[in-house]
Design an enzyme around this catalytic site. Structure first.
Site, PDB file in Angstrom:
ATOM      1  N   GLY A  54       0.839  -1.198   0.000  1.00 54.26           N
ATOM      2  CA  GLY A  54       0.000   0.000   0.000  1.00 54.26           C
ATOM      3  C   GLY A  54       0.869   1.241   0.000  1.00 54.26           C
ATOM      4  N   CYS A  81       5.489  -5.982   1.885  1.00 58.23           N
ATOM      5  CA  CYS A  81       5.799  -4.552   1.789  1.00 58.23           C
ATOM      6  C   CYS A  81       5.077  -3.780   2.910  1.00 58.23           C
ATOM      7  CB  CYS A  81       5.462  -4.018   0.398  1.00 58.23           C
ATOM      8  SG  CYS A  81       6.268  -2.442   0.011  1.00 58.23           S
ATOM      9  N   TYR A  82       4.083  -2.951   2.579  1.00 58.23           N
ATOM     10  CA  TYR A  82       3.331  -2.268   3.629  1.00 58.23           C
ATOM     11  C   TYR A  82       2.738  -3.278   4.607  1.00 58.23           C
ATOM     12  CZ  TYR A  82      -0.336   0.501   5.908  1.00 58.23           C
ATOM     13  OH  TYR A  82      -1.138   1.112   6.840  1.00 58.23           O
ATOM     14  N   HIS A 168       8.585  -7.714  -2.875  1.00 60.89           N
ATOM     15  CA  HIS A 168       7.367  -8.194  -3.534  1.00 60.89           C
ATOM     16  C   HIS A 168       7.611  -9.548  -4.201  1.00 60.89           C
ATOM     17  CE1 HIS A 168       4.800  -4.583  -3.189  1.00 60.89           C
ATOM     18  NE2 HIS A 168       5.960  -3.939  -3.139  1.00 60.89           N
ATOM     19  N   GLU A 170       5.395 -11.400  -5.530  1.00 62.28           N
ATOM     20  CA  GLU A 170       4.401 -11.636  -6.575  1.00 62.28           C
ATOM     21  C   GLU A 170       4.844 -11.167  -7.959  1.00 62.28           C
ATOM     22  OE1 GLU A 170       3.244  -7.599  -4.778  1.00 62.28           O
ATOM     23  OE2 GLU A 170       4.241  -9.448  -4.190  1.00 62.28           O
ATOM     24  N   ASP A 226     -14.319 -12.302 -22.920  1.00 62.06           N
ATOM     25  CA  ASP A 226     -14.974 -12.150 -21.622  1.00 62.06           C
ATOM     26  C   ASP A 226     -16.499 -12.244 -21.744  1.00 62.06           C
ATOM     27  OD1 ASP A 226     -12.409 -11.701 -20.680  1.00 62.06           O
ATOM     28  OD2 ASP A 226     -12.589  -9.525 -20.809  1.00 62.06           O
ATOM     29  N   LYS A 366      -7.853 -12.994 -16.732  1.00 62.24           N
ATOM     30  CA  LYS A 366      -8.047 -13.288 -18.152  1.00 62.24           C
ATOM     31  C   LYS A 366      -7.724 -14.746 -18.500  1.00 62.24           C
ATOM     32  CE  LYS A 366      -8.717 -10.681 -21.181  1.00 62.24           C
ATOM     33  NZ  LYS A 366      -9.959 -10.254 -21.879  1.00 62.24           N
TER      34      LYS A 366
END
Length: 518
Positions: A54, A81-82, A168, A170, A226, A366
């Site tokens: 964040g 992180c945050y 991070h 990710e 989609d 997606k």
């Protein structure tokens, strides 16, 4: 089904955290920190909790926080992180802001032996993005990784199953990020890894069969993957009560309106209504240059067209849309900042004259949507169709949208996509593209430049070409197209499309850019 709660504190990578968890066949659910209570967390029986990043400083009184009781539930917690700073702060540690504690970009990480780092070398590369840092490790915790600038790059309190990562895991720039997340999910949270998007979709179909029995549903069909998957999913649930409305707003790619109509009428025998509303949209967009205003105008006009069609049909209970998870996140739902409004999310008008809005894919990414489409029987040419924004070419035309600009862009875009497709199909013969880009298109900029054609001065538009490669459309790398493809594309566009004098190639990745220009 094992569930991981991704507690959202406003970071832009939060959806990517959920995506990385789902890659391990564990269901991840993103909830804003201020929209889920401690009793609900207990009731939902999560196997683990991830505090996201964040933009705030935890020591700021106005910063987002959560009930410290979450750390005493016995549920494993991983702060990123945050989230790591918040974990330390709530546990009695100190977080400070200082120049020598800030890092950004690829950073060399030194990790200790620990279950969280199982299979990770003692030294590797991680991705840092912080100005604050954990200056005092809280009581009972130990430091399990550090960097040159950050004395506590990871911390742990094993007996309470509390862990924090200043970096991070990710993002792809962290070399062993997926391994670290897998260690948290399977070694610490003891997840089974048996979740599958297709199974989840099957449960949705059964739910909708009961919920919308004998109720008419109006679907906004664009012909993209989609809305196509949403259409088939709902068709399996409500059958003849599904009515698909295809709004041709005059901002589609070359020949696309006819293609969509033919495909869904002939292949799927769908109850399809085509509305040719181009003139209406052009009038509304006249003189408009701001991209957010364009999106909101188009979003509202879509809804108004649907309302009008619904009146002709008679009583319609619900409006359905092919909204997917990235649309929701980027439109600023929850704690995250707005990146851009999507016409089917942030662009919705305040009043919609339907009892319900159905978005069956709004929790899927997606690639998960494609997987669902395949499992439902959609043919590959639809499942792997080129992504296209709901507002159409309006957000690929910089400045005011006019019929002439749309004509120019349709022609230029068709040429570029044709050349890329040709290069991909010929790859074994001429060593062209080893992988087809995941999205490739042309953009008509609002810049006009001098050119020379037939010994005469021209003053035409600049067309930008864009191609990206990605796994989930939340991050993307610009595609290194062969020079020959770019040369053929640029030459054909400037020679075959009147009004264009120059082409350029976009080499921006996401982040910091987005895939679309507006």
């Amino acid at each position: 089904m094992d569930k991981i709660l991704v507690l959202d504190f406003g970071g832009q990578y939060n959806q990517l955290i959920a995506r990385r968890v789902r890659e391990q066949h564990v269901f991840a659910e993103i909830r804003s920190y201020d929209r889920i209570s401690l009793p609900e967390i207990i009731r939902r029986n999560y196997r683990g909790i991830i505090f996201t990043g964040g933009p705030n400083s935890v020591y700021d009184p106005a910063a987002p926080r959560y009930d410290a009781g979450v750390l005493n539930l016995g549920i494993p917690v991983l702060g990123i992180c945050y989230g790591a700073q918040l974990l330390a702060f709530l546990s009695g540690g100190a977080v400070s802001g200082a120049e020598n504690g800030s890092e950004y970009g690829k950073t060399r990480l030194q990790a200790a032996e620990h279950p969280l780092f199982s299979g990770v070398p003692a030294e590797s590369i991680c991705w840092m993005s912080h100005t604050d840092y954990i200056s005092t490790v809280p009581p009972g915790f130990k430091t399990i990784a550090f960097t040159e600038q950050c004395p506590c790059a990871a911390l742990a309190r094993d007996e309470k199953k509390l862990y924090g990562l200043q970096f991070h895991p990710e993002v792809t720039h962290t070399e062993y990020g997926r391994q670290i997340l897998a260690n948290f999910l399977f070694r610490i949270c003891r997840c089974s890894g048996d979740w599958d998007a297709s199974d989840f979709a099957a449960r949705l179909i059964e739910e909708y069969k009961l919920k919308y029995a004998d109720k008419k549903v109006l679907l906004a069909l664009s012909g993209g993957v989609d809305s196509s998957v949403a259409a088939l999913l709902l068709h399996k649930a409500v059958g003849k009560d599904l009515i698909c409305v295809f709004v041709d707003h005059g901002l589609l790619r070359k020949g696309e309106g006819d293609y969509v109509e033919k495909t869904f009428r002939e292949k799927f025998n769908v109850n399809l209504i085509r509305v040719n509303a181009g003139e209406r949209f052009f009038r509304k967009l006249a003189g408009v240059t701001d991209p957010e205003t364009k999106r909101k105008i188009i979003g509202e006009e879509f809804i108004r067209v649907f309302e009008e069609e619904a009146e002709k049909i008679g009583r319609v209970h619900a409006l359905a849309q092919g909204t997917i998870y990235p649309d929701v996140i980027e439109s600023g739902q929850g704690a995250s900042a707005v990146i851009k409004s999507h016409h089917n999310v942030g662009g919705l008008p305040d009043v919609i004259s339907f009892d319900e809005l159905i978005e069956p894919l709004k929790t899927f990414f997606k690639d998960e949507v494609r997987s669902i489409g395949t499992s439902l029987g959609l043919p590959p040419e639809i499942v792997w169709r080129q992504p296209f924004p709901g507002p159409g070419l309006a957000v690929r035309i910089m400045g005011e949208v006019t019929k002439e600009k749309v004509r120019i862009l349709q022609e230029a875009d068709a040429i570029f996509r044709e050349e890329v497709d040709k290069a991909f199909l010929q790859e074994k013969k001429d060593a062209g593209l080893s992988r087809r880009p995941d999205q490739y298109f042309a953009v008509l900029t609002d810049t006009r430049t001098v050119g020379v054609m037939g010994d005469a001065r021209t003053y035409g538009y600049t067309v930008a070409l864009r191609a990206v490669s990605t796994d989930d459309f939340m991050t993307a790398e610009w595609t290194r197209l062969p020079y020959e493809v770019l040369e053929r594309s640029g030459s054909r566009i400037t020679n075959e499309v009147p009004g264009v004098s120059r082409t350029v190639y976009d080499i921006s990745s996401k982040p910091p850019a987005t895939v679309e220009w507006e």
